[in-house]
Design a protein around this motif. Structure first.
Motif, PDB file in Angstrom:
ATOM      1  N   PRO A 291      43.148  88.349  42.202  1.00 51.55           N
ATOM      2  CA  PRO A 291      42.796  87.659  40.960  1.00 51.55           C
ATOM      3  C   PRO A 291      42.508  86.177  41.104  1.00 51.55           C
ATOM      4  O   PRO A 291      41.885  85.593  40.205  1.00 51.55           O
ATOM      5  CB  PRO A 291      44.033  87.897  40.071  1.00 51.55           C
ATOM      6  N   THR A 292      42.934  85.524  42.195  1.00 45.54           N
ATOM      7  CA  THR A 292      42.653  84.094  42.336  1.00 45.54           C
ATOM      8  C   THR A 292      41.354  83.820  43.088  1.00 45.54           C
ATOM      9  O   THR A 292      40.998  82.656  43.272  1.00 45.54           O
ATOM     10  CB  THR A 292      43.808  83.374  43.058  1.00 45.54           C
ATOM     11  N   ALA A 293      40.642  84.871  43.503  1.00 47.66           N
ATOM     12  CA  ALA A 293      39.384  84.662  44.215  1.00 47.66           C
ATOM     13  C   ALA A 293      38.409  83.875  43.329  1.00 47.66           C
ATOM     14  O   ALA A 293      38.270  84.148  42.139  1.00 47.66           O
ATOM     15  CB  ALA A 293      38.767  86.007  44.603  1.00 47.66           C
ATOM     16  N   PHE A 294      37.761  82.889  43.919  1.00 47.21           N
ATOM     17  CA  PHE A 294      36.712  82.073  43.276  1.00 47.21           C
ATOM     18  C   PHE A 294      37.250  81.082  42.241  1.00 47.21           C
ATOM     19  O   PHE A 294      36.455  80.449  41.534  1.00 47.21           O
ATOM     20  CB  PHE A 294      35.638  82.948  42.594  1.00 47.21           C
ATOM     21  N   LEU A 295      38.577  80.926  42.125  1.00 45.73           N
ATOM     22  CA  LEU A 295      39.110  80.051  41.086  1.00 45.73           C
ATOM     23  C   LEU A 295      39.388  78.651  41.626  1.00 45.73           C
ATOM     24  O   LEU A 295      39.875  78.485  42.744  1.00 45.73           O
ATOM     25  CB  LEU A 295      40.416  80.632  40.529  1.00 45.73           C
ATOM     26  N   ASP A 296      39.118  77.642  40.776  1.00 41.83           N
ATOM     27  CA  ASP A 296      39.515  76.281  41.127  1.00 41.83           C
ATOM     28  C   ASP A 296      40.991  76.093  40.741  1.00 41.83           C
ATOM     29  O   ASP A 296      41.594  76.964  40.109  1.00 41.83           O
ATOM     30  CB  ASP A 296      38.607  75.255  40.441  1.00 41.83           C
ATOM     31  N   PRO A 297      41.611  74.978  41.143  1.00 41.42           N
ATOM     32  CA  PRO A 297      43.052  74.812  40.891  1.00 41.42           C
ATOM     33  C   PRO A 297      43.449  74.931  39.422  1.00 41.42           C
ATOM     34  O   PRO A 297      44.484  75.522  39.106  1.00 41.42           O
ATOM     35  CB  PRO A 297      43.345  73.417  41.453  1.00 41.42           C
ATOM     36  N   ARG A 298      42.651  74.377  38.518  1.00 43.90           N
ATOM     37  CA  ARG A 298      43.012  74.445  37.101  1.00 43.90           C
ATOM     38  C   ARG A 298      42.979  75.885  36.615  1.00 43.90           C
ATOM     39  O   ARG A 298      43.903  76.339  35.907  1.00 43.90           O
ATOM     40  CB  ARG A 298      42.071  73.580  36.273  1.00 43.90           C
ATOM     41  N   ALA A 299      41.926  76.621  36.968  1.00 41.07           N
ATOM     42  CA  ALA A 299      41.817  78.010  36.540  1.00 41.07           C
ATOM     43  C   ALA A 299      42.921  78.860  37.171  1.00 41.07           C
ATOM     44  O   ALA A 299      43.444  79.785  36.545  1.00 41.07           O
ATOM     45  CB  ALA A 299      40.441  78.564  36.921  1.00 41.07           C
ATOM     46  N   ARG A 300      43.287  78.531  38.394  1.00 40.94           N
ATOM     47  CA  ARG A 300      44.366  79.260  39.073  1.00 40.94           C
ATOM     48  C   ARG A 300      45.686  79.053  38.332  1.00 40.94           C
ATOM     49  O   ARG A 300      46.444  80.003  38.116  1.00 40.94           O
ATOM     50  CB  ARG A 300      44.464  78.766  40.522  1.00 40.94           C
ATOM     51  N   ARG A 301      45.962  77.814  37.926  1.00 41.28           N
ATOM     52  CA  ARG A 301      47.184  77.539  37.160  1.00 41.28           C
ATOM     53  C   ARG A 301      47.173  78.283  35.826  1.00 41.28           C
ATOM     54  O   ARG A 301      48.205  78.804  35.385  1.00 41.28           O
ATOM     55  CB  ARG A 301      47.348  76.037  36.932  1.00 41.28           C
ATOM     56  N   ALA A 302      46.017  78.342  35.182  1.00 42.31           N
ATOM     57  CA  ALA A 302      45.914  79.053  33.905  1.00 42.31           C
ATOM     58  C   ALA A 302      46.183  80.538  34.097  1.00 42.31           C
ATOM     59  O   ALA A 302      46.833  81.181  33.262  1.00 42.31           O
ATOM     60  CB  ALA A 302      44.531  78.834  33.292  1.00 42.31           C
ATOM     61  N   LEU A 303      45.701  81.086  35.208  1.00 45.25           N
ATOM     62  CA  LEU A 303      45.932  82.502  35.478  1.00 45.25           C
ATOM     63  C   LEU A 303      47.409  82.770  35.753  1.00 45.25           C
ATOM     64  O   LEU A 303      47.975  83.759  35.269  1.00 45.25           O
ATOM     65  CB  LEU A 303      45.089  82.956  36.664  1.00 45.25           C
ATOM     66  N   ILE A 304      48.049  81.896  36.507  1.00 47.55           N
ATOM     67  CA  ILE A 304      49.486  82.049  36.777  1.00 47.55           C
ATOM     68  C   ILE A 304      50.266  82.053  35.466  1.00 47.55           C
ATOM     69  O   ILE A 304      51.141  82.901  35.244  1.00 47.55           O
ATOM     70  CB  ILE A 304      49.984  80.932  37.713  1.00 47.55           C
ATOM     71  N   ALA A 305      49.937  81.123  34.574  1.00 45.49           N
ATOM     72  CA  ALA A 305      50.618  81.059  33.283  1.00 45.49           C
ATOM     73  C   ALA A 305      50.378  82.327  32.473  1.00 45.49           C
ATOM     74  O   ALA A 305      51.300  82.851  31.820  1.00 45.49           O
ATOM     75  CB  ALA A 305      50.147  79.836  32.500  1.00 45.49           C
ATOM     76  N   ALA A 306      49.149  82.844  32.540  1.00 43.89           N
ATOM     77  CA  ALA A 306      48.824  84.060  31.785  1.00 43.89           C
ATOM     78  C   ALA A 306      49.622  85.254  32.299  1.00 43.89           C
ATOM     79  O   ALA A 306      50.217  86.002  31.515  1.00 43.89           O
ATOM     80  CB  ALA A 306      47.328  84.344  31.870  1.00 43.89           C
ATOM     81  N   LEU A 307      49.663  85.430  33.607  1.00 42.57           N
ATOM     82  CA  LEU A 307      50.316  86.613  34.174  1.00 42.57           C
ATOM     83  C   LEU A 307      51.833  86.552  34.030  1.00 42.57           C
ATOM     84  O   LEU A 307      52.476  87.564  33.737  1.00 42.57           O
ATOM     85  CB  LEU A 307      49.927  86.778  35.640  1.00 42.57           C
ATOM     86  N   THR A 308      52.406  85.376  34.226  1.00 45.47           N
ATOM     87  CA  THR A 308      53.861  85.268  34.104  1.00 45.47           C
ATOM     88  C   THR A 308      54.320  85.370  32.653  1.00 45.47           C
ATOM     89  O   THR A 308      55.493  85.641  32.395  1.00 45.47           O
ATOM     90  CB  THR A 308      54.383  83.961  34.726  1.00 45.47           C
ATOM     91  N   GLY A 309      53.399  85.187  31.721  1.00 44.49           N
ATOM     92  CA  GLY A 309      53.739  85.302  30.310  1.00 44.49           C
ATOM     93  C   GLY A 309      53.595  86.701  29.753  1.00 44.49           C
ATOM     94  O   GLY A 309      53.903  86.935  28.587  1.00 44.49           O
ATOM     95  N   LEU A 310      53.136  87.643  30.581  1.00 45.11           N
ATOM     96  CA  LEU A 310      52.930  89.012  30.114  1.00 45.11           C
ATOM     97  C   LEU A 310      54.133  89.890  30.439  1.00 45.11           C
ATOM     98  O   LEU A 310      54.735  89.757  31.503  1.00 45.11           O
ATOM     99  CB  LEU A 310      51.685  89.608  30.782  1.00 45.11           C
TER     100      LEU A 310
END
Length: 230
Positions: free
Chosen positions: A161-180
């Motif tokens: 899921p982190t493929a092709f992501l910049d640092p900001r988008a990666r942080r947003a994804l981490i927040a999304a997944l850990t919040g589910l």
């Protein structure tokens, strides 16, 4: 939630999975790690019934992953592809996110309501009328995740899921997944991401499950990392 026993999967001329036995409990977030070709994607596809086993079995939420059960399995499990361009294909993001619920048999109004809510939950409601091809990599990733969540699965399978992501988008994804609250099995090369999101890891090597345990132990074992191509 996920259980496999001696699971084997083959492609023409190649063995993708060799006797993989594992268990992921409900509510766990587990990293699936290994080098390219280790069998990570093959395992995710087998759990969705997209690759039939040549031996052994896989179960999702107690259901054997067989042809007869595929509709029920796919109501419980959702797969987020490695490349969101393989998942987003409609003219508008809202239509993409509503596609899954419509495919489950929901009416247009209910599917649209689910899609709108899924986009709001991911903080990307403002993208609803945008064309997917106009989105950034991070926006596409969140839209693809919303498209799966709109089907209300209990299990998420995520491929790199982190493929092709910049640092900001990666942080947003981490927040999304850990919040589910969903059970999550996440195939990834990104070990820092795995540490941030998952407590436990499964390591594949040449189609075999060679190690499982806490992510912190994996990261501290240089010999194991080297053996797994990590």
């Amino acid at each position: 939630m996920i259980h496999t026993r001696d699971l084997c999967v083959s492609y023409p001329g190649a063995q993708a999975l060799r006797g993989v036995s594992l268990h992921v409990a409900a509510g766990e977030r587990v990293a699936l790690v290994g080098a390219n070709g280790a069998g990570k994607t093959s395992l995710l596809l087998a759990l969705m019934g997209l690759l039939p086993p040549t031996a052994g079995e896989a179960r999702v939420d107690g259901l054997p992953v067989t042809k007869e059960n595929l509709a029920q399995v796919r109501r419980r499990a959702g797969l987020v592809f490695q490349n969101p361009d393989d998942q987003l294909f409609m003219a508008r993001v809202l239509d993409d996110v509503a596609f899954g619920p419509r495919n489950l048999g929901l009416g247009a109004q209910e599917a649209r309501a689910r899609a709108t809510q899924a986009l709001q939950d991911r903080g990307i409601a403002h993208l609803a009328q945008r064309a997917p091809l106009r989105l950034s990599g991070g926006e596409k990733r969140l839209a693809a995740l919303a498209a799966v969540l709109a089907m209300q699965p209990s299990l998420l399978l995520l491929d790199e899921p982190t493929a092709f992501l910049d640092p900001r988008a990666r942080r947003a994804l981490i927040a999304a997944l850990t919040g589910l609250p969903h059970t999550q099995l996440i195939a990834t090369h990104d070990l820092a991401f795995a540490q941030a999101v998952c407590a436990r890891a499964l390591a594949l090597r040449d189609g075999e499950l060679v190690w499982q345990g806490p992510v912190t132990e994996l990261l501290s074992d240089e010999a194991l990392l080297d053996r797994c191509g990590l």
